[in-house]
Scaffold this motif. Structure first.
Motif, mmCIF file in Angstrom:
data_model
loop_
_atom_site.group_PDB
_atom_site.id
_atom_site.type_symbol
_atom_site.label_atom_id
_atom_site.label_comp_id
_atom_site.label_asym_id
_atom_site.label_seq_id
_atom_site.Cartn_x
_atom_site.Cartn_y
_atom_site.Cartn_z
ATOM 1 N N ILE A 150 3.132 4.438 0.053
ATOM 2 C CA ILE A 150 4.507 4.804 -0.302
ATOM 3 C C ILE A 150 5.351 3.551 -0.577
ATOM 4 O O ILE A 150 6.127 3.507 -1.546
ATOM 5 N N ARG A 155 2.556 -8.236 5.572
ATOM 6 C CA ARG A 155 1.736 -9.153 6.382
ATOM 7 C C ARG A 155 0.664 -9.812 5.525
ATOM 8 O O ARG A 155 0.154 -10.853 5.879
ATOM 9 N N SER A 173 0.840 -1.194 0.000
ATOM 10 C CA SER A 173 0.000 0.000 0.000
ATOM 11 C C SER A 173 0.881 1.251 0.000
ATOM 12 O O SER A 173 2.046 1.210 0.402
ATOM 13 N N TYR A 231 2.111 7.977 17.825
ATOM 14 C CA TYR A 231 2.760 8.025 16.515
ATOM 15 C C TYR A 231 4.034 8.875 16.554
ATOM 16 O O TYR A 231 5.106 8.418 16.159
ATOM 17 N N THR A 255 -2.389 8.381 1.265
ATOM 18 C CA THR A 255 -2.259 6.923 1.262
ATOM 19 C C THR A 255 -3.327 6.346 2.180
ATOM 20 O O THR A 255 -4.163 7.084 2.694
ATOM 21 N N ASN A 275 9.710 0.668 5.825
ATOM 22 C CA ASN A 275 8.663 1.595 5.389
ATOM 23 C C ASN A 275 7.347 1.405 6.155
ATOM 24 O O ASN A 275 6.650 2.373 6.447
ATOM 25 N N VAL A 288 1.362 12.605 2.493
ATOM 26 C CA VAL A 288 1.065 11.810 1.301
ATOM 27 C C VAL A 288 -0.326 11.185 1.416
ATOM 28 O O VAL A 288 -0.690 10.679 2.492
ATOM 29 N N ARG A 314 -6.656 5.681 6.963
ATOM 30 C CA ARG A 314 -7.801 4.757 6.945
ATOM 31 C C ARG A 314 -8.609 4.773 8.233
ATOM 32 O O ARG A 314 -9.773 4.416 8.248
HETATM 33 N N1 LIG Z 1 1.199 9.199 4.342
HETATM 34 C C1 LIG Z 1 1.812 10.170 4.975
HETATM 35 O O1 LIG Z 1 1.395 11.332 4.929
HETATM 36 C C2 LIG Z 1 3.048 9.888 5.769
HETATM 37 C C3 LIG Z 1 3.740 10.967 6.330
HETATM 38 C C4 LIG Z 1 4.898 10.715 7.058
HETATM 39 C C5 LIG Z 1 5.360 9.426 7.215
HETATM 40 N N2 LIG Z 1 4.657 8.396 6.662
HETATM 41 C C6 LIG Z 1 5.197 7.042 6.858
HETATM 42 O O2 LIG Z 1 5.281 6.372 5.630
HETATM 43 C C7 LIG Z 1 5.243 4.963 5.848
HETATM 44 C C8 LIG Z 1 4.294 4.323 4.858
HETATM 45 O O3 LIG Z 1 2.968 4.747 5.165
HETATM 46 P P1 LIG Z 1 1.864 5.044 4.060
HETATM 47 O O4 LIG Z 1 1.511 6.472 4.184
HETATM 48 O O5 LIG Z 1 2.262 4.521 2.765
HETATM 49 O O6 LIG Z 1 0.640 4.229 4.714
HETATM 50 P P2 LIG Z 1 -0.197 2.981 4.204
HETATM 51 O O7 LIG Z 1 -0.738 3.215 2.851
HETATM 52 O O8 LIG Z 1 -1.155 2.731 5.310
HETATM 53 O O9 LIG Z 1 0.884 1.808 4.133
HETATM 54 C C9 LIG Z 1 1.411 1.258 5.289
HETATM 55 C C10 LIG Z 1 1.967 -0.116 4.984
HETATM 56 O O10 LIG Z 1 2.464 -0.666 6.208
HETATM 57 C C11 LIG Z 1 1.930 -1.958 6.348
HETATM 58 N N3 LIG Z 1 1.771 -2.369 7.732
HETATM 59 C C12 LIG Z 1 1.016 -1.821 8.688
HETATM 60 N N4 LIG Z 1 1.081 -2.544 9.812
HETATM 61 C C13 LIG Z 1 1.905 -3.584 9.551
HETATM 62 C C14 LIG Z 1 2.360 -4.682 10.291
HETATM 63 N N5 LIG Z 1 1.960 -4.919 11.540
HETATM 64 N N6 LIG Z 1 3.217 -5.541 9.719
HETATM 65 C C15 LIG Z 1 3.619 -5.369 8.450
HETATM 66 N N7 LIG Z 1 3.200 -4.358 7.679
HETATM 67 C C16 LIG Z 1 2.353 -3.476 8.232
HETATM 68 C C17 LIG Z 1 0.572 -1.910 5.677
HETATM 69 O O11 LIG Z 1 0.145 -3.228 5.369
HETATM 70 P P3 LIG Z 1 -1.393 -3.568 5.114
HETATM 71 O O12 LIG Z 1 -1.687 -3.057 3.725
HETATM 72 O O13 LIG Z 1 -1.429 -5.050 5.258
HETATM 73 O O14 LIG Z 1 -2.175 -2.844 6.150
HETATM 74 C C18 LIG Z 1 0.902 -1.078 4.457
HETATM 75 O O15 LIG Z 1 1.442 -1.881 3.440
HETATM 76 C C19 LIG Z 1 4.828 4.779 7.303
HETATM 77 O O16 LIG Z 1 5.976 4.481 8.070
HETATM 78 C C20 LIG Z 1 4.289 6.139 7.694
HETATM 79 O O17 LIG Z 1 4.421 6.417 9.066
HETATM 80 C C21 LIG Z 1 3.524 8.585 5.943
#
Ligand SMILES: NC(=O)c1ccc[n+]([C@@H]2O[C@H](COP(=O)([O-])OP(=O)(O)OC[C@H]3O[C@@H](n4cnc5c(N)ncnc54)[C@H](OP(=O)(O)O)[C@@H]3O)[C@@H](O)[C@H]2O)c1
Length: 401
Positions: free
Chosen positions: A47, A67, A45, A205, A241, A125, A239, A245
């Motif tokens: 990033i 997972r 999912s 967080y 994403t 990530n 971002v 949710r």
């Molecule tokens: N989006 C933003 O604005 C933003 C800003 C700053 C930092 N970030 C960081 O960017 C990173 C990626 O987040 P994203 O925005 O791309 O969010 P996302 O779309 O929710 O993706 C998160 C990913 O992490 C996986 N994940 C969650 N819990 C897990 C677990 N227990 N074991 C293994 N995988 C797990 C999810 O798997 P499932 O699909 O199976 O749930 C998903 O593939 C995160 O570290 C987040 O903190 C995001």
């Protein structure tokens, strides 16, 4: 004061990220990467998904550590189909990893290390931000943000050191957040249960992200220069994403209505891709290593070198976070040194042959050593290599404690 400055950074990123990154192409152009093996956690999912796809399309061998392996296999099939007219099949695979379980991290590391293959880039990530949710704990007993965003990636990084060392120069990339600027971490209360602070998902967080930067600073400082393992934390920007949710539906709609300010995943993965591939990163890391303070490279959402928060650079707290983290993930304090040393010696031929007539006794001993090791560290299974004409154990006496 620090807190106000932190929020100013968060709003600045939100309002100006698009302007600040206007010099960056979208997508970021990547050099050929067929010499690299990269593990990307949480790549089903957002990033991580974009990061994995683009690395694979540039030729890297990509391991999606996820997972939901079914979702990953579906994505792989789809990417292979889309790519089929453009070149050789993508070199991409999926392996199971659930960061809510430290056992799963250990099992993943055992399976990966057993390949005795080099690992050039580990991208931590996967992350959660359970906005507005009540405090929840993993089955290991840790607050879930702290476990998924910091403790489990820390364990993974340490357990994969033998494979990273094998690929040296290699990199550990942590997808962090500008939110670490407003985080606070109490090493004696990483789970936020003492009552000294009220738990909110924001506290969970931002604290977990700050803990990750502090841990990374100390990890990088402790890695010997000659290991040539770079450690990088980065901010992807804000971002759109699945990270939102858990927000109420109405807020999610508003979130999606402000696309000018918010990056798409393709834009948001640029700082990850830059950190994983830019040729100058190791040199920059080496410069930081010679300084007094433990500090690792921090890459901003516009792919520039920047500094983490003042608090992240607090040496005393960072060292306490390091120690507490190592304790919580069940490793001895000198795990890093042992894992690196083990790799070096194993590479130097430290295979031990138990030349015995009583195979049963030898097997029992191996089991016993395995149990001891798994109880205290749990990663060196990979260094047991069973052969038909004897038992080869790439295990050092140092591990038989
Ligand atoms: N989006 C933003 O604005 C933003 C800003 C700053 C930092 N970030 C960081 O960017 C990173 C990626 O987040 P994203 O925005 O791309 O969010 P996302 O779309 O929710 O993706 C998160 C990913 O992490 C996986 N994940 C969650 N819990 C897990 C677990 N227990 N074991 C293994 N995988 C797990 C999810 O798997 P499932 O699909 O199976 O749930 C998903 O593939 C995160 O570290 C987040 O903190 C995001």
């Amino acid at each position: 004061m620090e807190w106000i400055r932190g929020w100013a950074c968060v709003f600045h990123e939100f309002l100006f990220q698009r302007f600040m990154s206007s010099h960056l192409p979208n997508p970021l152009s990547l050099p050929p990467l067929s010499h690299l093996t990269c593990i990307v956690t949480g790549s089903t999912s957002g990033i991580g998904r974009e990061t994995a796809r683009q690395l694979a399309e540039a030729g890297a061998h990509v391991v999606m550590a996820v997972r939901n392996t079914k979702a990953a296999h579906d994505l792989i099939q789809q990417w292979q189909r889309d790519w089929s007219a453009k070149g050789l099949p993508l070199n991409i695979e999926a392996m199971e990893l659930d960061l809510l379980s430290l056992d799963s991290v250990v099992n993943f590391s055992i399976a990966w290390n057993a390949r005795l293959a080099p690992l050039h880039v580990l991208i931590n990530n996967a992350g959660i931000f359970a906005m507005g949710e009540e405090q929840k704990f993993s089955k290991d007993g840790y607050e879930q943000h702290m476990q998924v965003n910091h403790l489990a990636p820390a364990l993974l990084s340490l357990l994969l050191l033998p494979s990273l060392n094998r690929a040296s120069p290699s990199r550990i990339i942590n997808v962090n957040s500008v939110m670490h600027y407003v985080g606070f971490v109490d090493p004696d209360d990483m789970n936020v249960v003492s009552g000294r602070r009220k738990f909110t998902s924001l506290v969970g967080y931002s604290g977990s992200k700050l803990a990750q930067v502090m841990f990374s600073n100390v990890l990088f400082k402790r890695l010997p220069l000659e290991s040539r393992i770079s450690v990088v934390c980065l901010s992807p920007g804000i971002v759109l994403t699945n990270v939102a949710r858990d927000l109420p539906r109405s807020v999610q709609v508003q979130y999606a209505l402000i696309p000018y300010f918010i990056f798409s995943p393709q834009e948001g993965c640029r700082s990850s891709l830059f950190s994983a591939t830019d040729a100058q990163i190791p040199e920059h890391c080496e410069k930081l290593k010679t300084g007094d303070k433990p500090i690792c490279t921090f890459i901003s959402q516009d792919c520039k070198h920047t500094k983490p928060s003042e608090e992240a650079q607090n040496v005393e707290t960072a060292n306490r976070v390091w120690e507490k983290t190592v304790e919580l993930i069940g490793l001895p304090l000198d795990a890093l040194e042992r894992l690196l040393q083990g790799q070096e010696l194993a590479e130097a031929g430290a295979h031990v042959v138990m030349a015995v007539r009583n195979m049963k006794a030898a097997n029992e001993l191996i089991q016993q050593w395995r149990t001891k090791w798994s109880a205290s560290v749990g990663t060196m299974y990979d260094d047991f290599v069973l052969q038909s004409n004897g038992i080869w154990i790439a295990m050092l006496s140092a591990y038989c404690h």
